[in-house]
Design an enzyme around this catalytic site. Structure first.
Site, mmCIF file in Angstrom:
data_model
loop_
_atom_site.group_PDB
_atom_site.id
_atom_site.type_symbol
_atom_site.label_atom_id
_atom_site.label_comp_id
_atom_site.label_asym_id
_atom_site.label_seq_id
_atom_site.Cartn_x
_atom_site.Cartn_y
_atom_site.Cartn_z
ATOM 1 N N ASP A 131 -1.591 -6.045 -6.724
ATOM 2 C CA ASP A 131 -1.984 -7.238 -5.972
ATOM 3 C C ASP A 131 -3.479 -7.511 -5.904
ATOM 4 O O ASP A 131 -3.969 -8.549 -6.346
ATOM 5 C CB ASP A 131 -1.391 -7.182 -4.561
ATOM 6 C CG ASP A 131 -1.637 -5.855 -3.849
ATOM 7 O OD1 ASP A 131 -2.268 -4.955 -4.439
ATOM 8 O OD2 ASP A 131 -1.175 -5.708 -2.699
ATOM 9 N N ARG A 188 -10.500 0.672 3.943
ATOM 10 C CA ARG A 188 -10.318 0.752 5.395
ATOM 11 C C ARG A 188 -11.526 1.372 6.089
ATOM 12 O O ARG A 188 -12.072 0.791 7.038
ATOM 13 C CB ARG A 188 -9.057 1.548 5.728
ATOM 14 C CG ARG A 188 -7.805 0.954 5.123
ATOM 15 C CD ARG A 188 -6.577 1.664 5.648
ATOM 16 N NE ARG A 188 -5.411 1.341 4.835
ATOM 17 C CZ ARG A 188 -4.191 1.127 5.315
ATOM 18 N NH1 ARG A 188 -3.988 1.180 6.611
ATOM 19 N NH2 ARG A 188 -3.188 0.856 4.515
ATOM 20 N N GLU A 219 -0.125 -10.094 5.220
ATOM 21 C CA GLU A 219 -0.403 -10.999 4.107
ATOM 22 C C GLU A 219 -0.016 -12.453 4.373
ATOM 23 O O GLU A 219 -0.759 -13.375 4.018
ATOM 24 C CB GLU A 219 0.302 -10.491 2.836
ATOM 25 C CG GLU A 219 -0.323 -9.246 2.241
ATOM 26 C CD GLU A 219 0.038 -7.989 2.993
ATOM 27 O OE1 GLU A 219 -0.712 -6.990 2.897
ATOM 28 O OE2 GLU A 219 1.076 -7.994 3.705
ATOM 29 N N GLU A 278 -7.643 3.637 -0.357
ATOM 30 C CA GLU A 278 -7.421 3.397 1.062
ATOM 31 C C GLU A 278 -8.655 3.748 1.889
ATOM 32 O O GLU A 278 -9.014 3.037 2.836
ATOM 33 C CB GLU A 278 -6.211 4.202 1.552
ATOM 34 C CG GLU A 278 -4.903 3.876 0.864
ATOM 35 C CD GLU A 278 -4.309 2.539 1.297
ATOM 36 O OE1 GLU A 278 -4.956 1.824 2.079
ATOM 37 O OE2 GLU A 278 -3.201 2.214 0.850
#
Length: 704
Positions: free
Chosen positions: A363, A221, A537, A217
């Site tokens: 994913d 980010r 998404e 993360e």
């Protein structure tokens, strides 16, 4: 959950993540609590965003001043002047955006109805005004950012209903929302807000914090946000000009390099697979506190775009090497048909589960395969090969059809490829339509790809698969009462499952609006999965599909979703937008949290979807999994693919090296004595050679 060990990482104890929130503590309450607004009328009249009425600590909004209902300050000359200056725009914004909802939670769903006004209608020529719609997305960003600036500036979390914030890492925070949204501010030309953000980075942001953070993360980010801001500032200096004397021209790069150096500690595992977390101050990697210490597949393999771009910018190849080593380790773990289980251990580089899915934990592995290939100007074909193998595996093992309407479903294999599939799609899976379309045309439009003769029959089939998956994802929105998708959707499927490999089935061409339409039977939303976390998404894929196919339907679907967000997630009193607790209820209970990817991704993709196609063209940039744009670049002499795939069979399994033939074959009995003598002589020669090689030469060559 708070940002403390082990609470700073998501809870993945439940394999279906029914109560999982998206990141650390951002939405991490064990359960949501329906919130209501208890502000008095005087509280709501504090001049939210109105020049001259703001709190002193907030900057003036010189780009586009906020304007709210004049009934709240009737008689004030400055508001009337503001309305006249802004002409129709101020009036449209006034007409119901914040007013009339008041403090009544039962009317919260009406709070945003006036945002778009007549912009949802046609222009004089009968065409939709997409420029005006894009401006409404910017207005939503201004509202979101304005609430954050007013009530939670500098905090990593923002709770717009309670108008509070929280640090993930005290005492200064990580700038979780600020850094994630830097490039959105630039794209939308929000100059004053960007200057405020730069000042915070320059005066407050530090990574010298004795605290653990999530490797993945923080990379996508924070590092990704800084790198994208550097790219846009460098390549498009007039996009959102700010005073660079405060913080310097290299502010973003300095912070990115500092953070990148600290993140490298997570890669110091025996296998090179990064640990799930690390301590920012010490740079020491920390194994996951759950899942037996394993890292998730997506976390380990979705840091490569960021590290490679950082290496290219700094000339420091070790960023590149660490990230690249991960890809070799994962590929060597020997999964079948390019479909990787979702947990891999950093100590052994072995998969610790058979669970295969393209939702959470899996994913972006697939997303980054094709994007790594594009990032380096298609000069690393190994990643293209891995993507093609994985996509073929997905078609073979993961694509099935719903019943009775035959929507295309990208299902899961929780116990491995040889066991039953689970007809479940996380909303996260909806990145896949756009990624498949991107791979089919290599980022250019279908028209251009055809002109160049680059669309084979198989690529056209891939595009059709992308379109069908996009339809399924849109159905997740259309099937709910709020027109917003649930976090997880299940599907009724044929029995036995009909797989794509058995032949394609036809789905409805359109969605009937009737409440008893047959297609609605295909979608199943379970009570624990009804929340909506403002995820990007589906909008992301709509953006890709519009850019690539040119079909305006994808823009229209995007506008439907935007309207639903405005209608059902708006927080009264100008505080912004919040994730909600139940997409099947109107009004839905709020979760009182604005996810950082709401401004960083969702609003950005809306803005790009409704904007010109020459802004960040898909054949010139790659977006990381947090919607941060990086440029496509050439490898050059310094950078190269430092590994090769092992040979594989038709199922994609590694062909183990055959054992070397023995030095001496077993002799026939008649020749045994001769063979033994020969073997003895050979052993003697080998021993002498070894003895000679152990003598150190007088002038040894330097070690490599």
């Amino acid at each position: 959950m708070s940002f403390n060990v082990p609470r700073h990482v998501p809870s993945f104890q439940d394999p279906q993540r029914r109560f999982e929130d998206t990141i650390w503590g951002s939405s991490g309450r064990s359960r949501y609590t329906p919130q209501t607004s208890s502000n008095t009328l005087s509280d709501s009249m504090r001049g939210i965003g109105i020049p001259g009425l703001q709190h002193k600590e907030l900057p003036m909004y010189k780009d586009k001043p906020y304007n709210y209902p004049e009934s709240r300050r009737r008689g004030r000359k400055r508001l009337w002047l503001g309305f006249v200056t802004l002409v129709g725009l101020g009036y449209l914004y006034w007409a119901g955006w914040l007013g009339r909802a008041g403090d009544d939670p039962n009317r919260r769903e009406n709070a945003g109805k006036g945002l778009w006004g007549t912009f949802s209608g046609a222009s004089k020529k009968g065409e939709i005004n997409w420029t005006a719609r894009r401006e409404q997305v910017k207005k939503a960003m201004e509202i979101s950012w304005g609430g954050y600036e007013k009530y939670a500036w500098g905090y990593d979390e923002y709770h717009p209903v309670s108008k509070t914030g929280r640090y993930m890492v005290p005492p200064t925070g990580l700038g979780w929302i600020i850094i994630d949204a830097l490039d959105t501010l630039m794209l939308m030309n929000m100059t004053t807000q960007l200057q405020h953000a730069r000042e915070w980075l320059s005066t407050t942001l530090t990574y010298e914090l004795d605290h653990d953070v999530n490797t993945f993360e923080t990379t996508i980010r924070m590092l990704g946000g800084l790198l994208a801001a550097h790219y846009l500032q460098t390549e498009f200096p007039n996009m959102c000009p700010v005073d660079l004397t405060k913080g310097g021209d290299d502010l973003y790069m300095e912070k990115a390099a500092d953070l990148g150096d600290r993140l490298l500690g997570a890669f110091e595992s025996p296998s090179g697979i990064p640990y799930a977390s690390l301590n920012l101050k010490t740079g020491k990697g920390i194994p996951s506190h759950a899942d037996g210490g394993a890292s998730s597949l997506a976390e380990a393999t979705s840091v490569q775009l960021e590290m490679k771009y950082l290496a290219k910018l700094t000339g420091e190849k070790h960023y590149w090497d660490r990230a690249e080593k991960v890809m070799k380790a994962v590929d060597d773990a020997n999964a079948k048909d390019g479909l990787m289980p979702i947990f891999i251990h950093p100590e052994t580089a072995q998969f610790t589960t058979n669970n295969i899915r393209l939702g959470s934990r899996g994913d972006s592995y697939y997303e980054y395969l094709i994007k790594q290939y594009f990032q380096t100007s298609k000069q690393e074909p190994v990643y293209h090969d891995m993507w093609e193998e994985s996509l073929a595996g997905i078609k073979k093992h993961m694509i099935t059809y719903s019943s009775p309407s035959n929507f295309t479903v990208l299902a899961e294999r929780p116990s491995g490829l040889d066991h039953e599939l689970d007809p479940k799609m996380d909303h996260l899976v909806c990145f896949m339509p756009g990624t498949i379309a991107l791979s089919a045309t290599q980022g250019v439009s279908v028209k251009e790809a055809k002109r160049k003769g680059e669309l084979s029959a198989r690529k056209l089939e891939d595009l059709e698969l992308a379109k069908e998956l996009m339809k399924t994802c849109m159905g997740m929105y259309k099937v709910t009462e709020t027109a917003l998708a649930a976090e997880i959707t299940y599907f009724n499927i044929h029995s036995p499952p009909h797989m794509l490999s058995q032949g394609k089935l036809e789905s409805p061409a359109t969605f009937s609006q009737s409440q008893d339409a047959e297609w609605r039977q295909d979608f199943v939303i379970k009570p624990a999965d009804t929340h909506n976390l403002q995820r990007p998404e589906t909008v992301e894929s709509l953006f890709y599909m519009w850019r690539i196919t040119g079909d305006v339907m994808y823009r229209e679907w995007g506008w439907e979703i935007f309207e639903a967000f405005v209608k059902h997630t708006t927080v009264p009193d100008g505080a912004g937008f919040s994730s909600i607790g139940n997409v099947k209820e109107v009004p839905s209970p709020t979760r009182d949290n604005m996810e950082s990817f709401w401004p960083a991704e969702t609003l950005k993709y809306f803005y790009l979807l409704f904007g010109p196609d020459d802004i960040l063209p898909l054949n010139k940039v790659v977006f990381n999994t947090e919607a941060h744009a990086f440029p496509i670049f050439e490898l050059g002499k310094m950078y190269f693919t430092g590994w090769k795939r092992k040979q594989r069979d038709r199922d994609g399994k590694i062909i183990e090296d055959k054992p070397a033939a023995p030095l001496f074959k077993e002799p026939a009995k008649a020749d045994k004595a001769v063979a033994e003598a020969t073997k003895t002589e050979a052993t003697k020669i080998e021993a002498e050679a070894t003895s000679q090689s152990s003598v150190k030469p007088e002038s040894p060559l330097p070690e490599s």
